[in-house]
Design a protein around this motif. Structure first.
Motif, PDB file in Angstrom:
ATOM      1  N   LEU A  49      50.449  59.960  12.589  1.00 53.91           N
ATOM      2  CA  LEU A  49      49.609  59.404  11.536  1.00 53.91           C
ATOM      3  C   LEU A  49      48.345  60.236  11.320  1.00 53.91           C
ATOM      4  O   LEU A  49      47.882  60.402  10.185  1.00 53.91           O
ATOM      5  N   LEU A  50      47.773  60.748  12.408  1.00 54.85           N
ATOM      6  CA  LEU A  50      46.606  61.616  12.278  1.00 54.85           C
ATOM      7  C   LEU A  50      46.947  62.880  11.486  1.00 54.85           C
ATOM      8  O   LEU A  50      46.188  63.318  10.606  1.00 54.85           O
ATOM      9  N   MET A  51      48.092  63.481  11.796  1.00 51.09           N
ATOM     10  CA  MET A  51      48.513  64.685  11.073  1.00 51.09           C
ATOM     11  C   MET A  51      48.737  64.395   9.594  1.00 51.09           C
ATOM     12  O   MET A  51      48.255  65.117   8.712  1.00 51.09           O
ATOM     13  N   LEU A 207      56.669  63.279   4.001  1.00 50.16           N
ATOM     14  CA  LEU A 207      56.708  63.177   5.457  1.00 50.16           C
ATOM     15  C   LEU A 207      56.192  61.822   5.929  1.00 50.16           C
ATOM     16  O   LEU A 207      56.680  61.280   6.933  1.00 50.16           O
ATOM     17  N   TYR A 208      55.200  61.277   5.220  1.00 47.63           N
ATOM     18  CA  TYR A 208      54.662  59.955   5.563  1.00 47.63           C
ATOM     19  C   TYR A 208      55.769  58.907   5.477  1.00 47.63           C
ATOM     20  O   TYR A 208      55.957  58.069   6.381  1.00 47.63           O
ATOM     21  N   ILE A 209      56.534  58.945   4.378  1.00 46.21           N
ATOM     22  CA  ILE A 209      57.626  57.989   4.188  1.00 46.21           C
ATOM     23  C   ILE A 209      58.683  58.160   5.267  1.00 46.21           C
ATOM     24  O   ILE A 209      59.161  57.182   5.867  1.00 46.21           O
ATOM     25  N   VAL A 210      59.057  59.420   5.532  1.00 47.48           N
ATOM     26  CA  VAL A 210      60.051  59.702   6.575  1.00 47.48           C
ATOM     27  C   VAL A 210      59.567  59.206   7.931  1.00 47.48           C
ATOM     28  O   VAL A 210      60.338  58.611   8.703  1.00 47.48           O
ATOM     29  N   PHE A 211      58.286  59.413   8.213  1.00 49.75           N
ATOM     30  CA  PHE A 211      57.739  59.030   9.512  1.00 49.75           C
ATOM     31  C   PHE A 211      57.745  57.511   9.681  1.00 49.75           C
ATOM     32  O   PHE A 211      58.106  57.003  10.756  1.00 49.75           O
ATOM     33  N   ILE A 212      57.357  56.761   8.642  1.00 47.77           N
ATOM     34  CA  ILE A 212      57.350  55.302   8.723  1.00 47.77           C
ATOM     35  C   ILE A 212      58.764  54.773   8.934  1.00 47.77           C
ATOM     36  O   ILE A 212      58.993  53.870   9.751  1.00 47.77           O
ATOM     37  N   VAL A 213      59.745  55.336   8.213  1.00 47.57           N
ATOM     38  CA  VAL A 213      61.139  54.920   8.386  1.00 47.57           C
ATOM     39  C   VAL A 213      61.613  55.250   9.801  1.00 47.57           C
ATOM     40  O   VAL A 213      62.294  54.452  10.454  1.00 47.57           O
ATOM     41  N   ALA A 214      61.227  56.427  10.298  1.00 47.85           N
ATOM     42  CA  ALA A 214      61.623  56.829  11.650  1.00 47.85           C
ATOM     43  C   ALA A 214      61.037  55.899  12.699  1.00 47.85           C
ATOM     44  O   ALA A 214      61.674  55.630  13.729  1.00 47.85           O
TER      45      ALA A 214
END
Length: 368
Positions: A49-51, A207-214
Motif C-alpha cells: 500500500l505504501l508503494m 496495480l492497486y486493483i490487482v493488489f486489493i484482489v490479491a
C-alpha cells in the motif's frame, strides 16, 4: 541516504526499540519465537500500500483531484463533512488503512490550493475510519478476527454493530460541524492545467486493483513482488521515497506486544480474564487497546473469552483515545508529516473515547 536520515529521526521507532530491549531482559521467551511474533501478512500489506500510494502521489494526479475538490466546494465545513463521510464509507469495505492510504495523500494536496487546516482534517479522517470500519466484518483486522471466531453471518455481524456505528457517526458529524467553520475557503491562485504522468498513474491504479484482489485471495506475497518489480522498472524513485521506517515501527510494535504478553508478572492476570463479567471485559478490552492497540488486544482476549457484542464493541471503541489504540491512527498521523499533529490528535480523540465508552455501555445495557 534519505532512508537512513528517516530512521535516525524517527523518535517513535527509537522509543519502541528501547522498550523492546528492556522487555527482552524481563520476558519469558525463546529467540526463535520473535520472528513468529510479527504479523508478516500485515507488513506485506502495508509495504504494498505504501508503494502504490506513493506511485499515485508521484504521478501528480492527486493534484488534479485536489484542484477539482477546491473548485467544487466553497466552504470549509462542507468540504470537511464530505471528506469525513468519504473516509467512513470507504473504510466499511476497503478497510480502515486502505481508506487512509487513498484519502490522506489527496488531503495533503489541498494545501497547494488553499489555506485549509489540513492537519485537523486528517485527524478527523482518522477518527472517521475508526467509526466507519467497525460496521462490517471486513472493515478492520479486529472485526475479521471476531467474525472468523464467531458464528454470525455477514448480515448478523453488521446488525450487531449498527447501533454503535450510528451513534459514533452522528457524534463525529456533529463534532466535524462545530470544528470547521462555514467560512469560504481561502484559495490560492492556481493555473488551469495541472501536469501529471498518465502512464505512472494508470500503472499504479491497475496495480492497486490487482493488489486489493490479491489480498482477498491470499496471494499477498506474489502481489507485493509484482508491485515492487513494476516500480523498479518504471519508477525507482517511488521505492526510494516511501516511509520505510514506518514498516520498522510496525515490526517493533508486534515484537514489543509479544514480549509484553510473555512477562511472568502478567501471566496470573491474563489467567483471570475468563472470570470477568461483561463490564470487566468491556473495560479491559478498551484499556488494553490503549496500550497495545486493538488488534493485539483482540488476539489476546479471544484466547480467554468467546466473541460477543460486548467484546466487538469494546475493541472498536478502543481505537479512539491514545495514539496506539488503532494502527490506523499511526498511519494517518505519519502520513500527515506534521510534528504538532501528534498532540493535537488527542484533543479530539480522547473526548471521543470517553463519549464512546459511555454511549456504548448504555446501549449495550439497553439492548440486553
Amino acid at each position: 541516504m534519505p532512508v537512513l536520515r528517516s530512521l535516525m529521526r524517527d523518535r517513535i521507532l527509537h522509543l519502541l526499540l528501547l522498550i523492546g530491549v528492556i522487555l527482552l531482559l524481563l520476558a519469558d521467551y525463546r529467540w526463535a519465537q520473535l520472528p513468529q511474533a510479527v504479523d508478516w501478512q500485515t507488513i506485506m500489506t502495508l509495504t504494498g500500500l505504501l508503494m502504490l500510494t506513493k506511485g499515485l502521489e508521484s504521478s501528480g494526479y492527486f493534484d488534479v483531484l485536489g484542484a477539482r475538490l477546491i473548485q467544487r466546494f466553497q466552504h470549509e465545513r462542507a468540504l470537511a463533512l464530505f471528506m469525513v463521510c468519504a473516509a467512513a464509507l470507504l473504510s466499511t469495505f476497503l478497510t480502515n488503512d486502505v481508506a487512509l492510504f487513498i484519502l490522506v495523500p489527496l488531503t495533503l494536496t489541498l494545501r497547494k490550493f488553499s489555506h485549509l487546516p489540513i492537519s485537523r482534517l486528517i485527524i478527523f479522517e482518522a477518527l472517521a475510519v475508526n467509526a466507519g470500519s467497525l460496521l462490517t466484518p471486513v472493515g478492520n483486522p479486529q472485526n475479521i478476527l471476531l467474525w472468523s471466531h464467531g458464528s454470525l453471518s455477514v448480515g448478523g455481524f453488521i446488525l450487531q454493530m449498527v447501533p454503535l456505528a450510528a451513534v459514533l457517526m452522528v457524534t463525529l458529524m456533529a463534532l466535524t460541524w462545530f470544528s470547521f467553520p462555514a467560512s469560504s475557503i481561502d484559495k490560492h491562485e492556481q493555473s488551469d492545467t495541472h501536469t501529471w504522468q498518465k502512464r505512472l498513474f494508470v500503472v499504479s491504479l491497475l496495480l492497486y486493483i490487482v493488489f486489493i484482489v490479491a489480498l482477498e485471495l491470499k496471494f499477498t506475497g506474489w502481489a507485493l513482488l509484482l508491485v515492487a518489480v513494476c516500480f523498479l522498472l518504471l519508477a525507482r524513485s517511488v521505492l526510494a521515497s516511501i516511509d520505510w521506517s514506518l514498516l520498522l515501527v510496525f515490526v517493533a510494535m508486534f515484537i514489543d506486544v509479544f514480549l509484553l504478553m510473555h512477562l511472568p508478572a502478567l501471566q496470573p492476570w491474563f489467567a483471570r480474564i475468563g472470570q470477568l463479567g461483561e463490564g470487566g471485559i468491556y473495560l479491559l478490552a478498551i484499556g488494553l487497546s490503549q496500550v497495545i492497540s486493538n488488534v493485539p488486544a483482540t488476539i489476546l482476549l479471544l484466547q480467554k473469552v468467546q466473541p460477543s457484542d460486548v467484546l466487538a464493541w469494546a475493541v472498536n471503541i478502543g481505537g479512539f483515545g491514545l495514539l496506539p489504540g488503532s494502527l490506523a491512527n499511526l498511519i494517518a498521523l505519519r502520513m500527515a508529516q506534521d510534528g504538532k499533529i501528534w498532540w493535537r490528535f488527542h484533543l479530539f480523540s480522547l473526548p471521543m473515547l470517553a463519549w464512546s465508552m459511555l454511549c456504548g455501555w448504555w446501549l449495550l445495557r439497553w439492548l440486553h
